[in-house]
Design an enzyme around this catalytic site. Structure first.
Site, PDB file in Angstrom:
ATOM      1  CE  LYS A 141      -4.025  -2.085   0.157  1.00 27.74           C
ATOM      2  NZ  LYS A 141      -5.529  -2.045   0.995  1.00 27.74           N
ATOM      3  CD  GLU A 183      -7.107  -3.572  16.608  1.00 23.83           C
ATOM      4  OE1 GLU A 183      -7.590  -4.626  16.405  1.00 23.83           O
ATOM      5  OE2 GLU A 183      -7.291  -2.963  15.260  1.00 23.83           O
ATOM      6  CG  ASP A 194      -1.270  -4.738   2.296  1.00 24.45           C
ATOM      7  OD1 ASP A 194      -2.852  -5.371   2.488  1.00 24.45           O
ATOM      8  OD2 ASP A 194      -1.598  -3.910   3.270  1.00 24.45           O
ATOM      9  CD  GLN A 218      -3.136  -8.954   9.753  1.00 25.85           C
ATOM     10  OE1 GLN A 218      -3.815  -9.434  10.734  1.00 25.85           O
ATOM     11  NE2 GLN A 218      -2.714  -7.557   9.756  1.00 25.85           N
ATOM     12  CG  ASP A 244      -4.332  -6.189  13.566  1.00 24.63           C
ATOM     13  OD1 ASP A 244      -4.214  -5.055  14.138  1.00 24.63           O
ATOM     14  OD2 ASP A 244      -3.923  -6.489  12.750  1.00 24.63           O
ATOM     15  CG  ASN A 245      -8.721  -7.238  13.315  1.00 26.95           C
ATOM     16  OD1 ASN A 245      -9.676  -6.467  12.970  1.00 26.95           O
ATOM     17  ND2 ASN A 245      -7.978  -7.010  11.549  1.00 26.95           N
TER      18      ASN A 245
END
Lengths: 686, 686
Positions: free
Chosen positions: B283, B443, B378, B343, B414-415
């Site tokens: 990105k 999170e 990405d 990820q 994360d997530n």
């Protein structure tokens, strides 16, 4: 009451030490296999009592609505089902669950049999539904979905090879669909068959349930027959049914009295103990310690040389006479309830046959019942542990079974809170495994948690604090607790307005209007209620300063004149008829209180969920003065605006009229009738 | 995000069918032995999460207060104790429980170690206490108690022969007492020794525990180190620490920046991912799909030919450099928190090493992350089942262990809501079994039950909806939910006032005063809170219409000027200092809201249970206008009447003064300072 002796070391059965291991997920478990099986979270399952330790209670014909929070990680679609089965069935039956909102799901199943059921929940990730949702969104956004359609075809093919789900027809349809999709020349021609509603339904029935997760508990629900949830009780002493205080009444006298009880509209006819009455330390009139020679004694001093709990008092008749009474009662659509009072007279045959069931003192005497410094000289208690375990458990169970086999399926249990909870849990379950229609009413007036525990361990119905809840605040607060907390899942109140032990203060000074008011409250707030005879003639003469009847029938034979002027038999007939006719009055948790701007007027309603029956009731709690009040007609319960009109029937008089506007006025005059009962007509669809 | 393919039939591990048998008491069990063991009822045990399925959370130094309803049948005295032990200990330790009222009992024990504990409850009938109560009543009523005294002697004798209880000294004392009582010539001479207080205490310690009943669950509590419950976080991007947008920052640049962070008063310094950044579909600035050649890409696209989750991005430095940073941080009393983002970039080594961990499409391409119709080009996600089970679980656990071994014991995850709950439950427990001081911050910004489930399965702290709770009603309602419901037993909020992903609408227009207000709210409502750098200089330029930062640091290297005029560094220093100095601010559930008659002024307090520290805080939520309000000084919390005086210190200015009377007035001017913080002095005993 149990002995204070020798219960320590020799105690049977031995206590169990807490487990050294931990039942919850151990820290650092090496193998994630076990946890991995529960990818979908299933929590907050309702109803359940103490985490499934005790059954939820319902009655035959009820729909059991089950809710749970169900969700998984990520955004994939999930689905869930309720599994249930009757005790003894091998295979689970399945009912769908639907998302209500905020991850809350709901399902329901019918309880058609008087039996124990179990239920649990399964949930899974629905990959085809997720795929369809994704493809629909992408298609709508104009994104290329060629590869996605191939993925959809593969999902169908995979489902077609899995023969663990769906019926034979569905499996054939899946195989045929898979073959048809193979033929499609290009991905896009797959779109129509894949998004077809019938295919969705087919995959729902026969597609795989990915990451199937099972709620780890099988939750029990005990389903009683309907009389457990809706019944009107009437209590009398058989020995007082001769009409003549000098002649001991008989079962045949009771048979002659059955039409009277049935005409009042009752369902259950309940007797205090009918067993031989002890002689040792027999109580005289008004609980005197010096009885006259012909005093009959308290029927709660059970047992004499003539027999114990499985015998009938000879002056009442024979066992055969009793069985005839049971049959006659059934013919009058009445059911006989017996008293199960575990204490014994010192003359009870068990005292000599099973001395190990009783408490003996160091001086060799038997220990009488007492609540220090009060003594109960005419009774002794069995204990339940030590050498009495388990023989006395079996013997007491066998007493209940003895009467159950003779057609008695309702037992009012005296003072159950002074006997061990585990005994009740075992005994009630054991009796109900043979006679599931057996109903046990807990006569416990003690601390709230103890009363609730008795209901949890198996008592079908429970006495309550109703007798001591008189003001508007007390009644609405208590009924809100009973209908709006977890208690409503297992605690079924039976509102007795009076008992041989309780001559309520309120009624001692209220006069006739108070009896009318308390009748209506007991019979319409609760679904189970009871009256002890004399209530219909407003009998309330107390031992001064006490909530006890003067010249209590517990200690003497009475002759009642039920035609006495001022009796409220017509009110009782009316209320019992309305209870039968209005389905709304046959439910308990549907109770709602409504605003009436007068602290002496309690206004409440009950309605069926379809609003076809809506009963609104107002009671003047002040038995001495007319009370008026503006009150709110609950138009909003029908979705009506505040200025709407509603048709009303006065269920007492039969008058019909219309209320326009939410606020109306009532006047309840105790000299006339301290209550009003209306039916609100559901507005017709326009 | 997981593949929709091939997850049905081949799913590993296989789902488990619900058990056909019922775990609750079976109907009609023949043998009452099992039930009989639980004569004392133990129910309503608190705290527990989902019936003990998940641990309650506490921190080292906490006292765990446990309550339960405990009662038995009848009127006999009972007693109860709390059993507890640290995981791995064999023997239970015991703490007494005391009756609070209404059959509610309470006990407590200290949690001294960063470990898992278990607790359960035992209760028993205390026959000697019952005996003593009975004898005292009878003695007071002048009833003869000769036989009772003999019974008392027998109870002592029996206790003296039972050597399962009490220490050696107690056992000797009992034997000696029993011998002494044998000598007593008449029953009445037993009275004094038997009612002696020391004998009562002796029997309490060493007498039998009749009908010992054990609560059937061992309830878990997970005890974290204190930083889990009280911490101030500061987030920055290491690559932006060079002070020059053209030079990629390094770990050494971060080391230079440590004094700045420590001076602000923070405890935890948290970095977004520090791993190699992928190249494929990288990105560009402002999330552009067309990056410039020198754009650094999102650090959340983890992995490249330079390594994956256990490597550091080469431009930041080496692993050795990182380890030096960790040590330097510790020297500055700062702790490093890393991001654990599962990820991968399509360039991550795992994609080729473990293709079975990823989702592949029918056309042979890898499946990118997406939330249809949105795509994240990405990154690709691993899946957790099928062929990836359990190897990817182990690999991910090993990533955390890799960093834990290098001194990192705080992970912001994360997530987590898009990965299976069972993975987290296993992984967190497994890591904490080696490193119990490891803290995991969830999170997740998703549905409330999902966020709570993540806390239940083990996350130490959780992000919250704080960022979107701005009004007085929103804040008081949300904080009441967090501090007053079951959630407070397991859900520890971490109030981030902003994050790289969230540029809150409120702050976009509030100006400086809004930042001051949100700082105070985050740092004093919650005990864990965090700021993302730029907050101190009131940075809030948005992408128009979005809650995202313009020129987000996620996609470019920034150079921050923290000396910018209008910065609120002095406020941050003040608030972080007060958090350290005031013990009341280190507790969460002690939050109370107080009346201030202005909807723009939120007034609340926190106090230690001994009232030695009482902090009262007021915040003007309107960043644009001065707001005044009469407010209630909570004199009643000190037991003071409404007209009392109380000494106060303004903790912002240091001024001292006295308030007289409950209602006072405040004025909070956003141009000056939109908040006030007072300490109320506990009145001196007179």
């Amino acid at each position: 009451m149990t002995s204070i002796l020798a219960q320590g070391a020799s105690d049977a059965p031995q206590p169990r030490q807490p487990a050294a291991s931990c039942q919850s997920p151990p820290a650092g478990a090496g193998n994630p296999e076990e946890l991995a099986r529960s990818r979908v979270a299933i929590e907050g399952v309702w109803p359940q009592v103490d985490g499934g330790r005790f059954p939820v209670k319902r009655a035959v014909g009820d729909l059991l609505v089950v809710e749970a929070d169900i969700f998984a990680d990520g955004h994939d679609k999930i689905d869930a089902a309720l599994l249930y089965k009757r005790n003894g069935e091998h295979d689970w039956r399945e009912a769908p669950m639907r998302l209500v909102g905020n991850d809350r799901w709901r399902g329901a199943f019918n309880l058609n049999e008087n039996a124990r059921y179990h239920y649990t929940i399964i949930a899974w990730r629905d990959l085809f539904a997720s795929w369809r949702d994704e493809v629909a969104k992408k298609h709508a956004a104009g994104v290329s979905i060629g590869v996605e359609l191939t993925e959809g075809r593969l999902l169908i093919e995979q489902a077609a090879t899995d023969d663990t789900r769906g019926g034979e027809a569905d499996r054939r349809a899946l195989r045929s669909l898979a073959a048809q999709l193979q033929e499609c020349k290009d991905a896009l021609s797959l779109l129509k068959p894949l998004l077809n509603d019938e295919v969705v339904a087919l995959m729902h029935r026969a597609g795989p349930r990915t990451h199937l997760t099972v709620y780890p508990k099988n939750l029990p629900v005990w389903v009683d027959r309907r009389a457990a949830a809706f019944s009107a009780w009437y209590e009398l002493f058989p020995r007082s049914q001769s009409g003549n205080v000098t002649r001991h009444g008989t079962f045949d006298d009771v048979i002659k009295h059955l039409p009277y009880v049935r005409d009042l509209g009752f369902d259950v006819l309940y007797f205090p103990p009918i067993h031989p009455v002890g002689r040792t330390n027999r109580k005289g009139r008004n609980n005197s310690l010096e009885p006259a020679p012909d005093d009959p004694g308290s029927p709660y001093a059970i047992g004499s040389s003539e027999g114990g709990h499985d015998s009938v008092h000879p002056e009442l008749g024979s066992l055969t006479d009793f069985e005839r009474l049971v049959r006659a009662a059934h013919e009058h659509k009445l059911e006989i309830a017996l008293d199960f009072a575990i204490q014994c007279s010192p003359d009870h045959p068990w005292v000599t046959e099973h001395p190990e069931w009783f408490d003996w003192r160091p001086d060799g005497t038997i220990k009488f019942a007492e609540n220090p410094p009060k003594k109960y000289e005419d009774i002794v208690n069995v204990h339940f542990y030590r050498d009495a375990f388990p023989s006395v458990w079996h013997a007491l169970r066998d007493v209940v079974m003895f009467w159950a086999k003779r057609g008695v399926r309702i037992f009012r249990v005296d003072n159950p809170h002074t006997k061990p909870f585990p005994f009740w849990e075992w005994m009630i379950a054991d009796v109900q495994s043979s006679f599931p229609d057996t109903i046990f009413l807990s006569e416990a007036f003690t601390r709230p948690k103890v009363m609730k525990r008795l209901a949890k361990v198996g008592f079908t119905q429970s006495y309550t604090y109703f007798t001591w809840r008189n003001t508007k605040g007390e009644l609405s607060e208590y009924l809100t607790e009973l209908t709006r907390t977890e208690a409503c899942e297992y605690y079924r109140p039976n509102f007795f307005a009076n008992t041989p032990d309780i001559n309520p203060s309120y009624l001692q000074t209220s006069g006739r209007a108070g009896f009318q008011a308390r009748l209506v409250l007991a019979a319409t707030l609760a679904t189970n209620y009871g009256l002890y005879n004399g209530f219909e003639i407003c009998e309330a003469r107390p031992i001064p300063g006490k909530e006890e009847y003067l010249d209590s029938e517990k200690y003497e034979i009475k002759a009642w004149d039920m035609d006495r002027p001022g009796n409220i038999r017509e009110d009782i007939k009316l209320i019992n008829r309305l209870r039968r006719e209005q389905p709304a009055l046959q439910q308990f948790n549907n109770l709602r209180f409504y605003n009436a701007w007068n602290d002496q007027i309690l206004c409440y309603g009950k309605y069926t969920s379809d609003r076809k029956d809506f009963v609104l009731i107002a009671v003047n709690l002040d038995p001495h003065n007319p009370q008026g009040a503006h009150f709110e007609v609950p138009l909003w319960e029908f979705g009506l605006p505040d200025d709407a009109s509603i048709d009303v029937e006065n269920l007492v008089t039969g008058d019909r009229f219309t209320w326009t506007g939410k606020v109306q006025h009532m006047l309840l005059d105790p000299r006339e009738r301290p209550y009003a009962i209306w039916q609100l007509d559901q507005p017709k669809e326009r």
